[in-house]
Design a protein around this motif. Structure first.
Motif, short mmCIF file in Angstrom:
data_model
loop_
_atom_site.label_atom_id
_atom_site.label_comp_id
_atom_site.label_asym_id
_atom_site.label_seq_id
_atom_site.Cartn_x
_atom_site.Cartn_y
_atom_site.Cartn_z
N GLU A 1 0.96 -1.15 0.00
CA GLU A 1 -0.05 0.05 -0.04
C GLU A 1 0.83 1.13 -0.02
N VAL A 2 0.73 2.30 -0.90
CA VAL A 2 1.49 3.37 -1.09
C VAL A 2 0.64 4.57 -1.50
N LEU A 3 1.15 5.62 -1.36
CA LEU A 3 0.58 6.82 -2.13
C LEU A 3 1.09 6.70 -3.39
N ALA A 4 0.50 6.94 -4.68
CA ALA A 4 1.12 6.70 -5.95
C ALA A 4 1.90 8.03 -6.10
N CYS A 5 1.44 9.07 -5.70
CA CYS A 5 2.25 10.39 -5.94
C CYS A 5 3.63 10.16 -5.10
N ASN A 6 3.76 9.61 -4.21
CA ASN A 6 4.84 9.62 -3.33
C ASN A 6 5.78 8.42 -3.62
N THR A 7 5.50 7.83 -4.67
CA THR A 7 6.33 6.70 -4.83
C THR A 7 6.89 6.83 -6.37
N GLN A 8 8.25 7.05 -6.34
CA GLN A 8 9.02 6.98 -7.39
C GLN A 8 9.28 5.79 -8.19
N ILE A 9 9.01 5.58 -9.54
CA ILE A 9 9.19 4.54 -10.28
C ILE A 9 10.71 4.07 -10.15
N VAL A 10 11.79 4.97 -10.10
CA VAL A 10 13.25 4.68 -10.12
C VAL A 10 13.43 3.84 -8.88
N GLU A 11 12.64 4.19 -7.62
CA GLU A 11 13.08 3.76 -6.51
C GLU A 11 12.53 2.10 -6.13
N LEU A 12 11.50 1.72 -7.17
CA LEU A 12 10.71 0.47 -6.97
C LEU A 12 11.91 -0.47 -7.57
N GLU A 13 12.79 -0.03 -8.48
CA GLU A 13 13.92 -0.94 -9.05
C GLU A 13 13.28 -2.20 -9.81
N LYS A 14 12.18 -2.03 -10.26
CA LYS A 14 11.33 -3.12 -11.16
C LYS A 14 11.00 -2.71 -12.60
N LYS A 15 11.18 -3.61 -13.48
CA LYS A 15 10.78 -3.48 -14.75
C LYS A 15 9.35 -3.71 -14.94
N VAL A 16 8.48 -4.20 -14.24
CA VAL A 16 6.93 -4.20 -14.16
C VAL A 16 6.55 -3.65 -12.81
#
Lengths: 234, 162
Positions: free
Chosen positions: A71-86
């Motif tokens: 569970e996250v706030l989408a606006c507070n979650t950087q794509i780069v920080e997820l380190e996933k391709k999907v």
């Protein structure tokens, strides 16, 4: 430009099932959040996608969702920080689904409202028209400060395994909010404790701690519930 | 709500209970406590049925013939004396000790005794409810449970004896 694959949950109520996932290729930019990605999809790839959002700066609590299983706030979650391709985007759990990743949070707010989570004074006239300041000491403020940061995004309610198995459970947010007011030395609404001294109230919490793990504002509902439980015993 | 959606929701709820995901140590504690509680309860029922059958099943409520009872007892003991049941008992030992010690930890946590106090807190700071004291108790319950399993394995099967 490098692209990232979004797996987004799609659901239409008229279809009558739980929905399915659809994939989109989104160009990745520096500083891009999951919400930016969803807005890109809506504006460029699929205008039928429904997303709830408002402030885009983790203040309003509108864009709560599950991203890659958390569970996250989408606006507070950087794509780069997820380190996933999907990037898998799902709606929050424990809420009725309205469409795609938008959920109905009515019950969440009703539970909180039923507990009268606001400041109650015996002298209503004085409360509405105060004649003096009601100052607090630093120690009195410390007891409640972190709990006042709650933005009611509902992520804790989604992460709670007890709500999942017992929908009548009041949930971490409502119980935490009640503790915030009961621990406030300016509050005089003591009779509210009886409303949570029941099976679906404080006694149902199993201290799984997921609420405190996912809170984007650093609130600790698990602690508030245990302290509320102690108060209920007195 | 259609039957399909109802089943799907029930499955989802079961997954929520059984898969701790990335939520952290306290969620693992929740899952392990529930699973160990259910397994130990089922074992307890099976154990009562099994020991009841020593003296002839439902005739447990009457005083059976001594020879019959002795024969039934010996048959049951020889049936249960095999490595599969011994390994099963070692797992039960693990679950019972974990459930007990972790249960004490949960009782203490529920009354706020091993948690921190509410304080001004930064977003990335560890929550006061995830205190070192209660987490140490969790790891103590895991350690003692593993010790109990190894002890049971040694006592029943002599795995650590030369």
């Amino acid at each position: 430009m490098e692209a990232v694959r979004f797996r987004v949950h799609r659901f239409r109520p008229e279809d009558g099932h739980r929905g399915s996932f659809r994939e989109y290729q989104v160009p990745k930019k520096k500083g891009m959040t999951v919400l930016d990605g969803l807005i890109y999809i809506k504006e460029n790839l699929d205008p039928t996608l429904s997303v709830r959002y408002s402030c885009r700066m983790a203040i309003c609590g509108s864009c709560g969702m599950r991203v890659n299983g958390m569970e996250v706030l989408a606006c507070n979650t950087q794509i780069v920080e997820l380190e996933k391709k999907v990037i898998t985007v799902e709606p929050m759990k424990n809420y009725p689904l309205i469409k795609d990743i938008v959920v109905d949070m009515s019950e969440f707010f009703v539970k909180q409202k039923n507990l009268k989570t606001w400041l109650i004074r015996k002298d209503v006239v004085e409360q509405e028209n105060p004649t003096r300041q009601y100052a607090q000491t630093e120690e009195e403020l410390e007891k409640i400060l972190q709990f006042t940061y709650c933005i009611q995004c509902g992520l804790c309610y989604s992460a709670c395994p007890v709500v999942s198995n017992l929908p009548q459970f009041l949930g971490p947010q409502a119980l935490m909010k009640l503790y915030r007011y009961l621990a406030d030395n300016r509050d005089e609404g003591e009779d509210r404790l009886a409303a949570v001294d029941k099976f679906e109230g404080v006694w149902r919490c199993h201290f799984a701690g997921s609420c405190s793990t996912v809170c984007p504002k650093g609130v600790d509902p698990a602690l508030a519930i245990q302290l509320l439980r102690r108060a209920a015993l007195k | 709500m259609s039957q399909r959606v109802r089943w799907s929701t029930a499955l989802q709820n079961l997954k929520t209970m059984l898969i701790p995901g990335k939520y952290g140590l306290e969620r693992w504690s929740y899952t392990l406590q529930r699973v160990s509680g259910v397994v130990v309860s089922l074992y307890f029922i099976a154990h009562v049925l099994e020991t009841g059958s020593f003296v002839g099943g439902v005739t447990v409520w009457a005083i059976p013939d001594y020879d019959f009872a002795e024969r039934a007892y010996r048959e049951a003991v020889s049936f249960l004396k095999n490595p599969i049941f011994d390994a099963g008992l070692a797992v039960i030992g693990l679950l019972v000790v974990f459930h007990t010690i972790n249960g004490v930890r949960l009782v203490l946590a529920h009354f706020g005794l091993v948690l921190g106090s509410p304080r001004r807190r930064e977003i990335l700071e560890t929550p006061a409810s995830f205190s070192n004291r209660q987490r140490a108790l969790f790891w103590l319950s895991i350690s003692l449970a593993i010790f109990a399993m190894l002890y049971t394995l040694d006592a029943l099967m002599g795995v650590f004896r030369p």
